[in-house]
Design a protein around this motif. Structure first.
Motif, short mmCIF file in Angstrom:
data_model
loop_
_atom_site.label_atom_id
_atom_site.label_comp_id
_atom_site.label_asym_id
_atom_site.label_seq_id
_atom_site.Cartn_x
_atom_site.Cartn_y
_atom_site.Cartn_z
N VAL A 89 4.88 -5.60 0.60
CA VAL A 89 3.55 -7.30 0.80
C VAL A 89 2.58 -7.33 0.14
O VAL A 89 2.32 -5.99 -0.29
CB VAL A 89 3.42 -7.43 2.77
N ASP A 90 2.60 -8.37 -0.44
CA ASP A 90 1.59 -8.90 -1.52
C ASP A 90 0.07 -9.37 -0.91
O ASP A 90 -0.38 -10.21 -1.40
CB ASP A 90 2.21 -9.84 -2.35
N SER A 91 0.02 -9.34 0.30
CA SER A 91 -1.30 -9.30 1.55
C SER A 91 -1.77 -9.03 2.37
O SER A 91 -0.77 -8.09 2.85
CB SER A 91 -0.62 -11.17 2.51
N PRO A 92 -2.99 -8.26 1.77
CA PRO A 92 -3.94 -7.74 2.61
C PRO A 92 -3.23 -7.46 4.18
O PRO A 92 -3.56 -7.14 4.99
CB PRO A 92 -5.21 -7.83 2.56
N ALA A 93 -3.81 -9.53 4.44
CA ALA A 93 -3.55 -9.88 6.12
C ALA A 93 -2.51 -9.38 6.77
O ALA A 93 -2.20 -8.82 7.89
CB ALA A 93 -4.21 -11.25 6.60
N SER A 94 -0.88 -9.58 6.08
CA SER A 94 -0.17 -8.99 6.37
C SER A 94 0.06 -7.41 6.89
O SER A 94 0.55 -7.10 7.71
CB SER A 94 1.16 -9.48 5.96
N ARG A 95 -0.53 -7.19 5.67
CA ARG A 95 -0.09 -5.72 6.10
C ARG A 95 -1.43 -5.15 7.00
O ARG A 95 -0.75 -4.52 8.33
CB ARG A 95 -0.61 -5.13 4.24
N ARG A 99 0.21 -3.89 10.64
CA ARG A 99 -0.22 -2.87 11.29
C ARG A 99 -0.44 -2.46 12.41
O ARG A 99 -0.23 -1.10 14.06
CB ARG A 99 -1.17 -1.58 9.94
N ALA A 100 -1.22 -2.95 12.69
CA ALA A 100 -2.83 -3.26 13.92
C ALA A 100 -0.96 -3.73 15.26
O ALA A 100 -2.21 -2.94 15.80
CB ALA A 100 -3.52 -3.69 13.72
N LEU A 101 -0.96 -4.25 15.34
CA LEU A 101 -0.49 -5.15 15.63
C LEU A 101 0.96 -4.68 16.52
O LEU A 101 1.66 -5.01 17.92
CB LEU A 101 0.18 -6.84 15.95
N TRP A 102 1.68 -3.97 15.49
CA TRP A 102 3.35 -3.83 15.83
C TRP A 102 3.38 -2.32 15.30
O TRP A 102 4.87 -2.23 15.48
CB TRP A 102 4.62 -4.87 15.07
N GLY A 103 2.43 -1.35 14.40
CA GLY A 103 2.92 -0.56 13.71
C GLY A 103 3.66 -0.61 13.12
O GLY A 103 5.02 0.55 12.42
N ILE A 104 3.38 -1.41 12.17
CA ILE A 104 4.57 -1.68 11.02
C ILE A 104 4.03 -1.07 9.71
O ILE A 104 3.01 -1.09 10.02
CB ILE A 104 4.91 -3.23 10.46
N PRO A 105 4.16 -0.33 9.23
CA PRO A 105 3.54 0.66 7.94
C PRO A 105 3.60 -0.01 6.79
O PRO A 105 4.30 0.58 5.55
CB PRO A 105 4.96 1.66 7.91
N LYS A 106 3.30 -1.17 6.98
CA LYS A 106 3.24 -2.18 5.51
C LYS A 106 2.35 -1.65 4.68
O LYS A 106 1.46 -0.87 4.48
CB LYS A 106 2.92 -3.95 5.83
#
Length: 228
Positions: A89-95, A99-106
């Motif tokens: 992704v191109d968003s630090p907030a999304s990354r 990662r913190a909320l759902w373990g998505i390895p962005k």
């Protein structure tokens, strides 16, 4: 709480999505699904059913950003799930939030000239340093009537913590002709030269982290965000 919206995230999405089958033996270790205990990828004749999508999240929505995501079909017991294996992704907030909320390895990436409404005609690129991960050319076909509404679950293991969550999608769906050009030497090289089984375009809303229509009240290490 970090510098990201609380769960669930309400997002406005426009996407190109392709499904491919990938021989499991060709997937490098860094791209293999990592799942919680009791969950595993679905393997059919030695192959993984893999989805790859280029997505633009625009206004109105809790966040706006571009995304390249690869995920595989799995199951937790008899329940079908999706495990995200690679995502940029191109968003630090999304990354950081995902990662913190759902373990998505962005991870972060710079995206090139995406069309105004993905997947309109024209080039799109996600770049990792000097070399492109993928370029995709698309040509839209007509929309199907009505909207598709569905819930789906993700099952992830990241940094020693298990995460499961449920999400809701409401979208228009249409056909799409696509040409994905994966860099054979890049982290998505195992997808290079594979013909998609199906390619769709989607435009609608995604509620990420929804639980029975309500927000996930807890997130973080070591527990499931949907209690499942």
């Amino acid at each position: 709480m970090g510098d990201w919206p609380a769960a669930p995230w309400s997002l406005t999405a426009s996407a190109a999505l392709s499904l491919v089958v990938v021989p499991r033996a060709t997937v490098p270790p860094a791209a293999r699904p990592v799942t919680p205990a009791g969950c595993r990828p679905v393997v059919l004749a030695g192959r993984l059913l893999t989805g790859v999508a280029l997505v633009r999240y625009g206004p109105p929505g809790d966040l706006t950003y571009d995304e390249l995501v690869v995920a595989v079909l799995g199951r937790c017991g008899l329940r079908p799930v999706v495990t995200v294996t690679q995502i940029w992704v191109d968003s630090p907030a999304s990354r950081d939030g995902a990662r913190a909320l759902w373990g998505i390895p962005k991870e972060l990436a710079a995206f090139g000239a995406l069309a105004a409404a993905v997947p309109a005609s024209g080039p799109a690129a996600a770049e990792d340093g000097p070399s492109a991960l993928v370029r995709v050319r698309t040509r839209a076909r007509r929309w199907l009537p009505g909207r598709v509404r569905l819930s789906f679950a993700t099952a992830q293991r990241l940094d020693g913590a298990d995460h499961r969550a449920t999400h809701r999608l409401s979208a228009r769906v249409g056909g799409l002709r696509s040409a994905w050009d994966f860099n054979p030497a890049g982290p998505l090289g195992h997808l290079a030269r594979r013909r998609p089984l199906l390619t769709l375009r989607l435009a609608g809303t995604l509620v990420f982290g929804a639980v029975n229509g309500e927000a996930a009240s807890r997130a973080g290490a070591g527990h499931d965000t949907n209690g499942g």
